[in-house]
Scaffold this active site. Structure first.
Site, PDB file in Angstrom:
ATOM      1  N   PHE A   1      -3.172   8.053  -0.770  1.00 39.98           N
ATOM      2  CA  PHE A   1      -2.996   6.713  -0.202  1.00 39.98           C
ATOM      3  C   PHE A   1      -3.885   5.696  -0.911  1.00 39.98           C
ATOM      4  O   PHE A   1      -5.026   5.983  -1.244  1.00 39.98           O
ATOM      5  CB  PHE A   1      -3.334   6.750   1.297  1.00 39.98           C
ATOM      6  CG  PHE A   1      -3.512   5.399   1.939  1.00 39.98           C
ATOM      7  CD1 PHE A   1      -2.459   4.485   1.990  1.00 39.98           C
ATOM      8  CD2 PHE A   1      -4.730   5.035   2.494  1.00 39.98           C
ATOM      9  CE1 PHE A   1      -2.625   3.236   2.579  1.00 39.98           C
ATOM     10  CE2 PHE A   1      -4.906   3.791   3.087  1.00 39.98           C
ATOM     11  CZ  PHE A   1      -3.849   2.891   3.127  1.00 39.98           C
ATOM     12  N   HIS A   2      -3.329   4.501  -1.134  1.00 45.49           N
ATOM     13  CA  HIS A   2      -4.083   3.380  -1.721  1.00 45.49           C
ATOM     14  C   HIS A   2      -3.994   2.201  -0.766  1.00 45.49           C
ATOM     15  O   HIS A   2      -2.923   1.623  -0.573  1.00 45.49           O
ATOM     16  CB  HIS A   2      -3.496   3.005  -3.088  1.00 45.49           C
ATOM     17  CG  HIS A   2      -4.350   2.034  -3.869  1.00 45.49           C
ATOM     18  ND1 HIS A   2      -4.825   0.860  -3.336  1.00 45.49           N
ATOM     19  CD2 HIS A   2      -4.807   2.074  -5.142  1.00 45.49           C
ATOM     20  CE1 HIS A   2      -5.532   0.214  -4.244  1.00 45.49           C
ATOM     21  NE2 HIS A   2      -5.556   0.927  -5.352  1.00 45.49           N
ATOM     22  N   SER A   3      -5.127   1.803  -0.196  1.00 47.24           N
ATOM     23  CA  SER A   3      -5.165   0.674   0.730  1.00 47.24           C
ATOM     24  C   SER A   3      -5.117  -0.648  -0.028  1.00 47.24           C
ATOM     25  O   SER A   3      -5.245  -0.691  -1.251  1.00 47.24           O
ATOM     26  CB  SER A   3      -6.431   0.738   1.579  1.00 47.24           C
ATOM     27  OG  SER A   3      -6.490  -0.343   2.480  1.00 47.24           O
TER      28      SER A   3
ATOM     29  N   ALA B   1       0.844  -1.186   0.000  1.00 43.04           N
ATOM     30  CA  ALA B   1       0.000   0.000   0.000  1.00 43.04           C
ATOM     31  C   ALA B   1       0.884   1.241   0.000  1.00 43.04           C
ATOM     32  O   ALA B   1       1.540   1.546   1.003  1.00 43.04           O
ATOM     33  CB  ALA B   1      -0.913  -0.004   1.230  1.00 43.04           C
TER      34      ALA B   1
END
Length: 938
Positions: A793-795, A774
């Site tokens: 942000f990329h989970s 992530a």
């Protein structure tokens, strides 16, 4: 030749052909006994699949026959177990048989491949798709992949121009040829759910079984002169019988098969032709993985189209003498077809058919370069020139990408509407094809040194192709490797001109100088490590020298590969494919079988590639003095200097044109408004497989976004074309750009574009013990004189709950670490107000949701603190990607007043409203959606 006689009486004496017959009978019996039992007892059940049953489907697949039901499953497994004994004996006998014609290292390589292949066979046989679908597929794919080197080893070990070699060759070609219709009908079944497609697929699957066993059945001919004897003292000996009636009929070689023509005469048109042909070659070769990537991308998993990567193996057809003779006498033929299928594929709108076209383009492109090298074997100086023009064509493709913001303008994802130069590419390619010089010669040059090793040449040449593709096909790739955010401490994309000029200088040195191989090897090891371990200018300089190491290796490998048979190019292509797949595995580990093996192991993949390149260099001898640089080389070098200088000037002009002349300005400075958005852009390929950067830039401009976070944006990989999606958008819209964690950080990417100066940015990799990494960017912007933090942000995936929980804590701490105003532009994979949402929106983070009432969210979220929210909207995605754009409008206030109160748009200052064009049907497929609200002003 006979073995030493054993005095003790023999208890058992077995001829080698008995072992081959036993293997063939047991193997065929296992499959066909299971088929007979299955059809007799469970016909309707084993022909049924996920979509259809009888009568729509009428023939069972291999896996359904051997693994789904009792007793056929047991019958099969018992008989296939009996096959293992003859199988291992067959491997040992083959090792002994071929020790007479092969080096020990190549023989050992074949034995190891055979043993591992046998073990993988046991894997998919005894672990059925019902038991563990992933494990079954991993072993099955591994078995098919290992069949390539095994078939290559056995076929090349068989005496040339014999019926046995021809039989093995055509059996092998038929086996791999069946994979094409097999994949097609599997896709028809799996993707398009066509009735009956799976039964037709099953025909080809059973055909593979027949051909696979038949290939090994040919061993009955060349093992018949081996005999296993077990004496009373239990000693085992192998005896070659003097009386064995085994002969190989050799065809008489005709003296007029190949007539050499000029060897060292060069002309200007030939140089231009070679450069153009190389430009087309690299344009087509690099487009195939990019087009393949579209299918697993939209299917969210392996699609079956991945097998078209086997197109790189086309040099195998040069082993067929008539084909090789034809292509040698008419080299223009394959070049024209490379252009027609490769560059011309953009005319085919259907993505499936376009992939098929580009695959044929790759087939003919690899046939061309392999055959042209072989045709130049009698002239070291011509090979030297071919090597430098091969690199110059590569550099020209890099310049074209530099000019077009990392998209090759003649790729099949380009057309007129998104900046393609496809028609120009076709015209240029046809000119190069028609100017391709006629046959030179295929009579071997009289070298004083021994012939190079096929094994080391193949391994090194495959690694060379991979290294070029992975690092040199775009001028900004090594720049993104060493990028570390703001403040800038290293190169930026316009320094791609420096990368190009460095390659041009190296090309000239490689043509005019003889570089010691050991010196070259040391350069590769040292600078490869610097590129991998350092950022900024240090890492970039290491990357430039590593690029030089790759380029200087080209003439060495070309000169040695040309002295061998076409099999070395087939082997090199196989190595090339293996390294490409390994390169994919390091980042796609969460979506591919056995992904954990190479998870985040850039060091292993690139380290292996470097070591294979070096091992080949150290294995080769320097060329004898008699064929070192001749006067003809020196004559042509002055002309090459002009070409190199022209390319350097062209690269410099592109860099100058791309240099920003003004500072970015926000859209609404009078209102001190900050408009921010988040968008998951799906790697810049739209629903119809066209590059979408231009359309993305139009939407960002229309929405008047001052700041935008882009997710799934790292395309600096072979499978994404080695592109940088931020370049075109940032330069067209005059924005600052942060690429985010580089391609050597193993993420799918996140990027930040801003109209406001980026004072500082830090790249984060959030905890991901199980699933995909992530990425996050924590940046500080100068917004109208005030510092505002932005986090992109990329989970992780929905399936990896522990990962997402740990990541939510990590991002919470990042947001909580700053007291400045902040905006989170994110992909959270959670429902509003529940679960991990309460870590993001919490006292510890200090963040607020932009609209708590918006319940219809799962992925994208905008959070903020210490700012006044003035607007929120969601814009439909159109056909660009599969995810909408979410947008928030903010102004800075000294004293934060958090409020979810909503007002009519008529009560908002016109300067702070969203653009009118997105009401109703919107524009170009983009419109306001979710909120069913009237328009509040005229």
């Amino acid at each position: 030749m006979s073995a030493e006689t054993i005095s003790s009486p023999n208890i058992i004496s077995l001829n080698g052909r008995v072992i081959s017959l036993a293997h063939t009978i047991c193997a065929y019996s296992a499959f066909f006994a299971a088929l007979i039992v299955g059809v007799s007892l469970h016909y309707h059940k084993i022909v049924e699949n996920a979509h259809y049953g009888y009568p729509d489907e009428w023939f069972p697949s291999v896996s359904a026959t051997i693994g789904d039901r009792y007793p056929e499953r047991s019958v099969f497994q018992i008989l296939i177990a009996l096959t293992s004994g003859p199988r291992f004996l067959l491997l040992i006998l083959s090792f002994i048989r071929y020790s007479e014609v092969n080096s020990f290292s190549f023989n050992l390589f074949g034995l190891i491949c055979g043993v591992i292949r046998t073990v993988t066979c046991g894997g998919w046989v005894y672990i059925t798709s019902t038991d563990d679908h992933d494990a079954h597929d991993v072993f099955m794919i591994a078995y098919i992949v290992l069949t390539i080197p095994w078939n290559y080893y056995v076929t090349t070990s068989t005496p040339k121009r014999t019926s046995l070699r021809s039989g093995r060759f055509y059996t092998s070609i038929s086996f791999f040829g069946l994979l094409v219709p097999l994949v097609y009908f599997f896709i028809q079944h799996k993707v398009h759910e066509v009735a009956g497609a799976y039964s037709i697929y099953a025909y080809f699957e059973w055909g593979l079984i027949l051909l696979d066993v038949a290939f090994d059945a040919w061993s009955v001919k060349d093992l018949s002169d081996l005999e296993i004897q077990i004496s009373s003292n239990k000693e085992l000996s192998f005896k070659i019988l003097e009386s064995a009636d085994v002969t190989f009929e050799l065809e008489k070689k005709k003296d007029n098969d190949f007539k050499p023509i000029s060897a060292d005469e060069f002309n200007v048109l030939e140089i231009f032709s070679n450069i153009i042909n190389s430009f087309i070659f690299w344009s087509v070769a690099t487009s195939l993985p990019l087009v393949i990537w579209y299918f697993p991308l939209w299917n969210m998993g392996i699609s079956g189209f991945e097998l078209t990567i086997l197109s790189y193996l086309s040099p195998v057809f040069l082993l067929i003498k008539p084909i090789r003779k034809f292509y040698t006498k008419t080299p223009q033929f394959t070049r024209i077809l490379t252009v027609a299928f490769g560059v011309g594929s953009y005319l085919v709108e259907d993505p499936n058919a376009r992939l098929l076209f580009i695959s044929f383009g790759v087939i003919f492109g690899f046939l061309s370069y392999s055959n042209e090298l072989l045709s130049n074997v009698n002239s070291p100086n011509r090979l030297r020139l071919y090597s430098v023009t091969f690199v110059l064509g590569l550099i020209l493709s890099s310049i074209a990408k530099f000019w077009n913001y990392t998209n090759n303008p003649i790729w099949p994802i380009m057309h007129y509407e998104n900046g393609g130069w496809n028609k120009t590419g076709i015209l240029l390619g046809l000119i190069g094809a028609f100017l391709t010089p006629k046959t030179i010669s295929q009579q071997p040059y009289s070298y004083k040194s021994s012939a190079p090793s096929t094994l080391f040449t193949g391994l090194g040449l495959g690694s060379l192709l991979f290294s070029i593709h992975a690092l040199l096909t775009d001028s900004s790739t090594i720049i993104t490797w060493v990028w570390n955010g703001y403040p800038i401490t290293g190169p930026v994309p316009i320094h791609g001109s420096v990368s190009i000029i460095a390659l041009l200088v190296t090309s000239y040195v490689g043509y005019t100088k003889q570089i010691q191989h050991r010196t070259l090897a040391v350069c590769g090891v040292v600078n490869g490590f610097i590129l991998y371990a350092f950022h900024g200018w240090t890492g970039y300089i290491g990357g430039l020298f590593y690029s030089s190491f790759i380029v200087l290796s080209v003439p060495v490998y070309f000169q040695n590969a040309a002295r061998l048979t076409p099999s070395v190019f087939f082997f090199a292509s196989f190595v090339y494919i293996v390294l490409i797949l390994a390169h994919v595995w390091i980042v796609a580990y969460a979506f591919v079988p056995a992904g954990w093996v190479l998870r985040e192991r850039t060091d292993i993949v690139y380290g292996t590639s470097t070591l294979l390149l070096i091992s080949g260099l150290l294995k080769f001898d320097q060329l004898p003095t008699s064929i070192k640089i001749k006067e003809s080389v020196l004559k042509v070098s002055s002309f090459l200097t002009k070409i190199l200088f022209s390319f350097a000037v062209l690269a410099s002009i592109v860099a100058y044109q791309r240099f920003p002349l003004t500072d970015p300005k926000p859209y609404h400075p009078d209102s001190k408004l900050l408009t921010a958005g988040i968008w998951t852009i799906h790697f810049g390929l739209d629903n119809d497989m066209w590059g979408s950067e231009g359309r993305m830039a139009h939407l960002i401009k229309d929405l008047e976004l001052d700041v935008i976070g882009l997710l799934e944006s790292d395309t600096q990989r072979i499978i994404m074309g080695n592109r940088d999606l931020t370049q075109q958008i940032a330069e067209e819209l005059n924005m600052y750009a942060d690429f985010g964690p580089g391609p050597n950080k193993h993420t799918w990417g996140c990027a930040l574009l801003s109209k406001f100066p980026i004072i500082n940015s830090t790249h984060h990799l959030l905890p991901s013990p199980v699933g995909e990494l992530a990425p996050a960017i924590h940046a500080t912007l100068d917004v109208y004189g005030e510092y505002v933090d932005v986090v992109v942000f990329h989970s992780g995936q929905e399936e990896d709950e522990e990962d997402r929980y740990l990541q939510s804590l990590g991002v919470r701490d990042i947001m909580g670490s700053s007291d400045r105003p902040m905006i989170l532009l994110s992909y959270l994979v959670t429902e509003p107000t529940v679960g991990n949402y309460n870590n993001y929106v919490s006292k510890e983070s200090g963040m607020k949701d932009i609209d708590v009432s918006d319940w219809d969210r799962w992925c994208e979220y905008i959070l903020y603190k210490k700012l006044k929210r003035t607007g929120y909207a969601r814009i439909s995605r159109g056909t660009i990607t599969d995810t909408e754009v979410q947008v928030g409008k903010f102004v800075i206030e000294k004293d934060e007043v958090y409020s979810q109160e909503r007002v009519h748009e008529s009560d908002v200052e016109p300067d702070m409203r969203f653009p009118d064009m997105f009401y109703g049907e919107g524009v170009r497929g983009h419109a306001f959606h979710v909120f069913d609200e009237p328009r509040y002003y005229d």
